[in-house]
Scaffold this active site. Sequence first.
Site, PDB file in Angstrom:
ATOM      1  CD  GLU A 507      -2.760  -1.376  -0.019  1.00 23.73           C
ATOM      2  OE1 GLU A 507      -2.912  -0.428  -0.803  1.00 23.73           O
ATOM      3  OE2 GLU A 507      -3.230  -2.507  -0.247  1.00 23.73           O
ATOM      4  CG  ASP A 571       2.021  -7.534  -5.604  1.00 23.42           C
ATOM      5  OD1 ASP A 571       1.438  -7.052  -4.615  1.00 23.42           O
ATOM      6  OD2 ASP A 571       1.481  -8.350  -6.388  1.00 23.42           O
TER       7      ASP A 571
HETATM    8 ZN   LIG Z   1      -2.800  -2.689  -4.629  1.00 22.71          ZN
END
Ligand SMILES: [Zn+2]
Length: 667
Positions: A507, A571
């Site tokens: 995030e 990621d």
């Molecule tokens: Zn995301």
Amino acid sequence: MNPTRALVLVAFAAFLPGPAVGVDLSALDPKTSPCDDFYQYACGGWMASHPIAPDLPMRGAFTELLERNLAILRSILEKDAVESPARTPVQREIGDYYAACMDEQTIEARGTAPLQPDLDRIAGLTDKAALPDLLARLHLIGTDAFFSLSSQQDDKNAAQMLAIVDQSGLGLSDRDDYLRDDPKTAEQRRLYVEHVRKMLTLLGEPADRAAADAAAVMDVETGLAKVSLDLVSTRDPEKVYHKLSVKDLQALTTGFSWDRYFKGISAPPLAEVNVTVPDFFRGMDALIAKTDLPALRSYLRWRLVHAAAGLLPRAFVDESFAFYGKTIQGAKELPPHWKRCVQRTDNALGEALGQEYVAQTFGDEGKARMRAMVQALKKAMQKDLETVPWMTPATRRAALVKLAAIDEKIGYPDHWLDYSSIRIDRHDALGNAERGREFEFRRSLRKIGKPVDRGEWPLSPPAVNAGYRPQLNDVSFPAGILQPPFYARGGDDAFNLGAVGAFIGHELTHGFDDTGRQYAANGDRQDWWTPEDQKEFEQRASCILDQTSRYTAVGDVKLNGRLDLGETIADNGGMRLAYMVLRDSLAGKPGAEVQGFTPEQRFFLGWGQIWCENNTPEFSRWLALNNPHPPGRYRADGVVSNMPEFQQAFRCKTGAPMAPANRCRVW
Ligand SMILES: [Zn+2]
């Protein structure tokens, strides 16, 4: 166009035997080398022993958690649904909402009567000039037709809320579903027209007329699809920002009176509107002009019954599931009634149900622990931004300012939404849903022209998800995701860092992905990059884009590296940040083996195992075409194959599939 960048899109659930707090040894496939196929190694055993439940299109670690949450929410709602003077107002709201939804007998007995007033309004459309009045009514009760109106932060002045009109009104997921000409998509369109025909037949239309009307619906929607912006472009903030005066908006549509529409919804006085896609509104205007009134009425009838289908008699529910659940996503059976009603109550009254949920599941201690973890990941990101070799000092400074300004929301909101103005009737499931949507619609309208409320939450507290909002520059971690296996009290730290640590990092990295990086610390879209830094960023990002585009989702459908770019950057960045925290925690020492794995190995297994999942082929296809998150297999493998630390941890030979010579790295 939802500005929240989420961790996952979870809409379904499955059964969970029990939470794991470290490496799940039974999930492994020890016959496969982690260097050849890490995902198969980490999840092969899990995939073989966790078949997809018949009512779902997928099963995965995320959905297992969602299923556990649904069971908790069900017990809350069943208790609150019992009429008693002891219920609090909040318990009465959610209890009665759930009770009405569960009352199949009343729903069957009333038939389509609850829809009749709006069907009559549609039948009464005999003059195209009156379309704005009718659309105003339909939008108020949550029927999606032609376009949507809501409020958003002004992209160029994030402190201020602005009205936004956006393309919408399609029954298939995306405009390409109407335009692609491969056999699979063409067949889906044929089945879609069949579905519309059946729904209109259920409304009482004779067979021939329903068939002709369904064909007319397809014509209208295809017309809208042709003038809609494609999915990848909708991720480009510049392409969906056109702040126009109401007069200029009116100039786009000669036949559609915005004045009448705004009056119909009782909009506050509007000076300006973000018209996301001006060409869409020009095209919509031309489409309305050339479409005859009976076809417009058929389209609106279909949109109305589609929005209401889940709360109409069982024949409507079954037909809707047969197309959207079975054909599109590959589920076999309709989910049980209680599950659908729990989800509906959460959708409509999320912050009322959430109050009861957090009281049962989440303590202040959880909030404090999570805050400490977010701080640790933020510190790692600071170090990362200070040291990445390719940034110039000016851009680096601005990036650090932005990172420091990221606000975090953990668990649940400080102030709960008050739903007491919604009339909730124990015998009127559809009416409750419509009044709930009207409440949300009016709430959104009221924000127009006002300063932004920074305390508002993007997700309901039980959501098994997390999010970053570029315009608020904040991250949100609802109570629902702060549970095992993502967040385990007393769990193995190394494993936890690969799971919860990586998703916090994910995030945070969204603030610096391909769209996030276009926003400044205060949420304004503003270019704070030097041209050299921008070039360096794009070059690195394109490595990840190409890597993703090489992955096959299912059959001949590849992943769309450009659509997925924000998520794949997040990621990769998130895991790198989490790894930095792991190294810090080990302080240069090797760390003890647990369960036969080094801390580094457990860390990577944490990442691999949160993505264990099984998808139906239909769902894999649907995700690849519509959702920016890659499937679990590639989230796991894509990231580890970019990290030399993985190669070291599992002693892979250079050139092995998970240890390629060329690696991608942005952050
Ligand atoms: Zn995301």
